[in-house]
Every structure is written in structure tokens, then in C-alpha cells.
Design a protein around this motif. Structure first.
Motif, PDB file in Angstrom:
ATOM      1  N   ARG A  49      38.576  43.202  56.355  1.00  0.00           N
ATOM      2  CA  ARG A  49      38.914  42.361  55.200  1.00  0.00           C
ATOM      3  C   ARG A  49      38.621  40.893  55.495  1.00  0.00           C
ATOM      4  N   ILE A  54      38.034  40.213  51.453  1.00  0.00           N
ATOM      5  CA  ILE A  54      38.533  41.051  50.359  1.00  0.00           C
ATOM      6  C   ILE A  54      40.034  41.273  50.539  1.00  0.00           C
ATOM      7  N   SER A  55      40.711  41.667  49.446  1.00  0.00           N
ATOM      8  CA  SER A  55      42.165  41.860  49.464  1.00  0.00           C
ATOM      9  C   SER A  55      42.523  43.292  49.857  1.00  0.00           C
ATOM     10  N   GLY A  57      44.063  45.415  47.947  1.00  0.00           N
ATOM     11  CA  GLY A  57      43.727  46.286  46.824  1.00  0.00           C
ATOM     12  C   GLY A  57      42.246  46.601  46.750  1.00  0.00           C
ATOM     13  N   GLN A  58      41.402  45.593  47.010  1.00  0.00           N
ATOM     14  CA  GLN A  58      39.957  45.816  46.997  1.00  0.00           C
ATOM     15  C   GLN A  58      39.541  46.777  48.107  1.00  0.00           C
ATOM     16  N   PHE A  59      40.108  46.581  49.275  1.00  0.00           N
ATOM     17  CA  PHE A  59      39.801  47.494  50.383  1.00  0.00           C
ATOM     18  C   PHE A  59      40.256  48.907  50.035  1.00  0.00           C
ATOM     19  N   THR A  61      40.635  50.276  47.082  1.00  0.00           N
ATOM     20  CA  THR A  61      39.793  50.862  46.033  1.00  0.00           C
ATOM     21  C   THR A  61      38.477  51.374  46.611  1.00  0.00           C
ATOM     22  N   ILE A  62      37.861  50.564  47.466  1.00  0.00           N
ATOM     23  CA  ILE A  62      36.604  50.975  48.106  1.00  0.00           C
ATOM     24  C   ILE A  62      36.841  52.192  48.989  1.00  0.00           C
ATOM     25  N   VAL A 110      30.215  44.595  50.721  1.00  0.00           N
ATOM     26  CA  VAL A 110      31.073  45.595  50.098  1.00  0.00           C
ATOM     27  C   VAL A 110      30.332  46.925  49.937  1.00  0.00           C
ATOM     28  N   ASP A 380      49.296  45.541  45.337  1.00  0.00           N
ATOM     29  CA  ASP A 380      48.774  44.412  44.566  1.00  0.00           C
ATOM     30  C   ASP A 380      49.635  44.125  43.331  1.00  0.00           C
TER      31      ASP A 380
END
Length: 415
Positions: A49, A54-55, A57-59, A61-62, A110, A380
Motif C-alpha cells: 500500500r 492505496i488505502s 479498502g482499495q487493497f 477490493t483488488i 494497481v 472504510d
């Protein structure tokens, strides 16, 4: 008579050697499957991260999206183990894991992160563990429980050793270099191990051929399409999948838990030792119990320690509680590893076990994607770890109640 006795002793010793070789193969493959497991990738969460900005939540989701895609591929590729020689299948999985580890070291965006996680989850958590557990479930008959408990020591050993080792290694070198070392190690060790341990294993090879043949003739051998029409499969799966999605959320977001509870930086890494020790003790005991009582009778107890773990995280904040928290998860993990392989073989037979296990492995990987996404979204959204634990506890309780209602109907169909 002496000559006959000598021949018999030779055959017995050879058979015993084969038994140990199969178990060592399973041990090694489950150990190396750890590189694609959530607890291991979660150790690099902060580093990745930070690198990509990245946050959580982004991590999440990926991670969840990539894991979901890998779970779908396991259904198709995993069933090939019912048709292909074990050695060839193992070499294929080994090369894939080595390439995936090397690719992971090259994460720079990403998009690369998505592909890297997809490859690691598919090759590591998916195919490595699938190869090990399917091979052992099919080969062993009368001592399946003890054999499975032995191979899952591999993952428990990794969970004991690797967290502290990786946390220490991250202070000495860049995280990318660690993945390059992993890639080279996989490519050197696993092909040699596979050749020497399973080169003579065929699809019809069994621990005791006559016993296996009798057992296969006595119990209906279910095809995957038939399993999908059996309501018991869904209730059992609901219980099997509780551990993966909750534990994955804990492992991937361990840094969030540490910060929320005010624990030290190394608390989770150190408490993984209690997780591993409890897993090992559970494997030792439950492997014996499975052979004596059957998996079906133990299934109802599998998630009770996991349920207790959610109460620990709800009501205790002291850093010492992390050891109890992960220790309880370790007990459920030990049971889940064994019962997740032996239960299906007991109920549905072993002739198509590769195809069935590919489905259940895919569902397990899907559950980890679900857990990662759910935890990330809730974090998040401002949920505390205590509120997330309440949601987890409700889910576990519902699955246990459903299983309790059908516990007497979990027998195989006898011909």
C-alpha cells in the motif's frame, strides 16, 4: 517359508516407505502453498500500500477481485487432477507458483497488483493445496485422517515460522527481493521433491488396493454434477467457508487490528506462533479421531472455537488476548484443514474427488475474496473491529444451527 517371510517383509517395508513418501509430498506442498495464503500476503499489506499509495479498502477490493477470478479458474483446472498423472500435475503447479512469485516482485501499479495477487492465489492457495489434499485423500483409505493431519503440518509449520521470519527480513531487504528468493526456492526444491516422492503414483494407486477397491464398490461415487444437486453439500459448505472468509479478513487486515487494539507492531506476528501450535495440536488429535469416529461426527464442532475467538476480539483489548484470539482460530483452522478434505471423500467417494475438491477449493478461495472485500468495505465505512466481530459471530452461529439440523443425514449412500 523363510523365503516367503522375507519377501512379505520386503513388500511391507516398501509399502510403508510409499506411505511416508506420499505424506512428505503433501507436507511440502502445503508448506509452499503458504506463499499464496492470506496470512502470508497480508504480511506485505503495508509495504504494498505504501509503494502504490492505496488505502485499505482499495487493497481489499483488488485482493478480493483477483481472488474471485482465481477461484473460478480453479474449478476448471483443478478437475484435471482426475485425468492427469500426479507428477505431471505437480510439476505444472510448481512452475506456475515460481513464475507467480517472480511476477509478484515486479508489482509497480494497481494493474500489476491485481495480476500478481490473481496468480499467487490461484497457484499458491488454490492449486498447491488442492494438489496435496486431493492426492492424499485419494491414495489413503483406512488412515486418511492421520495422513491428512500429517500433510497439513506443512501449512502449520509455515504459519509458525514465516510471519516472524518475514517481518524480520523486511527490516533487512526490500519486499520485492523476498519474492525473488521465494521464486528461486520453489523452482529448485519442488520439482525434485515431486519426482522422488510421487513419480510412481497413478490415479488408481491406493494405500491398500484391496481395501480401497472394496470401499469404492460399497459407497456410491458421486460426480460433481450430482454433488451440486445434494442439499447437504450447501449446508456443509456454509460451515466450511466460515473459517476462510473470517480468518482471511483477520490476516489481510492485521495491521488495522493492531492499530485498533493498540497492540505492539510484532504482536500479531508473535501470536501466530500460538495459532500454529494450536493448529498442530488439533491436527494430531483430530486426525486420530477422524479415523476412529469419522469426519461427519466432528464437523459440528469445527467452528465453535472460531465463534469464541470473535468474543475475545469483542471484549478484550490487552495484547495478551491476541494469543488467545489466534489460538482459537488455530483450533478451527486445524479442524477445517482436515475436515475440508476427508468429509467429501467420506460422503461422496474418491473416484471423482479431484473434481469435487476443485469445486470446494474454488468456493474456499471465493470465500477468502468475500472476506477481504467485506472487511475492507466495513473498515472504510468506519466500522470498528468489535462491530466486525459481531457480524462474524452471527454468521458462524447461523451456519452451526443449520448443520445441527442435518447432522444425522450426513452419511454416504451405500450401494
Amino acid at each position: 517359508f523363510q523365503a516367503e517371510d522375507g519377501i512379505r517383509d520386503c513388500l511391507l517395508s516398501r509399502g510403508l516407505g510409499d506411505v511416508y513418501k506420499r505424506q512428505i509430498f503433501g507436507f511440502i506442498f502445503t508448506f509452499f502453498s503458504s506463499f499464496g495464503q492470506s496470512f502470508f500476503i497480508g504480511l506485505f499489506n503495508s509495504s504494498i500500500r505504501e509503494t502504490l499509495s492505496i488505502s485499505h479498502g482499495q487493497f481489499g477490493t483488488i485482493y478480493a477481485s483477483a481472488t474471485l477470478c482465481s477461484s473460478l479458474l480453479v474449478i476448471w483446472i483443478g478437475k484435471k487432477i482426475d485425468d492427469v498423472n500426479v507428477l505431471k500435475f505437480a510439476i505444472f503447479v510448481t512452475i506456475l507458483l515460481s513464475f507467480s512469485s517472480f511476477f509478484f516482485s515486479k508489482i509497480s501499479s494497481v494493474v500489476f497488483l491485481f495480476v500478481a495477487i490473481f496468480l499467487m492465489r490461484f497457484s499458491g492457495q488454490g492449486m498447491m493445496s488442492h494438489t496435496a489434499s486431493t492426492t492424499i485423500s485419494r491414495y489413503f483409505t483406512k488412515s486418511r485422517g492421520r495422513a491428512l493431519s500429517m500433510i497439513w503440518f506443512g501449512l502449520s509449520s509455515a504459519e509458525f515460522i514465516l510471519p516472524v521470519l518475514i517481518v524480520y527480513s523486511l527490516t533487512l531487504m526490500a519486499w520485492q527481493n523476498i519474492w525473488i528468493i521465494i521464486s528461486i526456492s520453489v523452482l529448485i526444491i519442488l520439482p525434485l521433491a515431486s519426482y522422488f516422492l510421487v513419480k510412481d503414483v497413478k490415479l488408481d494407486t491406493r494405500e491398500t488396493d484391496q481395501d480401497a477397491k472394496f470401499k469404492e464398490e460399497k459407497i456410491k461415487q458421486w460426480k460433481r454434477i450430482e454433488v451440486l444437486g445434494d442439499y447437504r453439500f450447501y449446508i456443509i459448505s456454509l460451515n466450511m467457508l466460515a473459517m476462510p472468509w473470517i480468518a482471511t479478513g483477520v490476516f489481510v487486515y492485521q495491521s488495522f487490528i493492531v492499530n485498533s487494539k493498540g497492540w505492539g507492531e510484532y504482536t500479531i506476528a508473535q501470536s501466530f506462533m500460538s495459532y500454529s501450535i494450536c493448529s498442530v495440536i488439533t491436527l494430531l488429535i483430530s486426525g486420530y479421531l477422524i479415523d476412529k469416529l469419522t469426519s461427519r461426527k466432528l464437523l459440528i464442532y469445527m467452528n465453535i472455537p472460531l465463534l469464541l475467538a470473535t468474543f475475545v476480539i469483542m471484549y478484550f483489548d490487552a495484547s495478551q488476548s491476541a494469543f488467545l484470539f489466534l489460538g482459537l482460530i488455530g483450533i478451527s483452522n486445524g479442524l477445517a484443514n482436515l475436515l475440508g478434505s476427508s468429509t467429501w471423500a467420506e460422503i461422496y467417494g474418491v473416484k471423482y474427488i479431484g473434481s469435487i475438491k476443485a469445486l470446494t477449493t474454488s468456493l474456499m478461495v471465493f470465500a477468502t475474496a468475500f472476506g477481504t472485500a467485506l472487511f475492507g468495505i466495513l473498515i472504510d465505512a468506519g466500522y470498528s473491529i468489535e462491530k466486525i466481530a459481531i457480524i462474524s459471530a452471527v454468521s458462524i452461529s447461523c451456519s452451526i444451527v443449520l448443520l445441527f439440523t442435518v447432522r444425522k443425514k450426513l452419511n454416504p449412500v451405500y450401494l
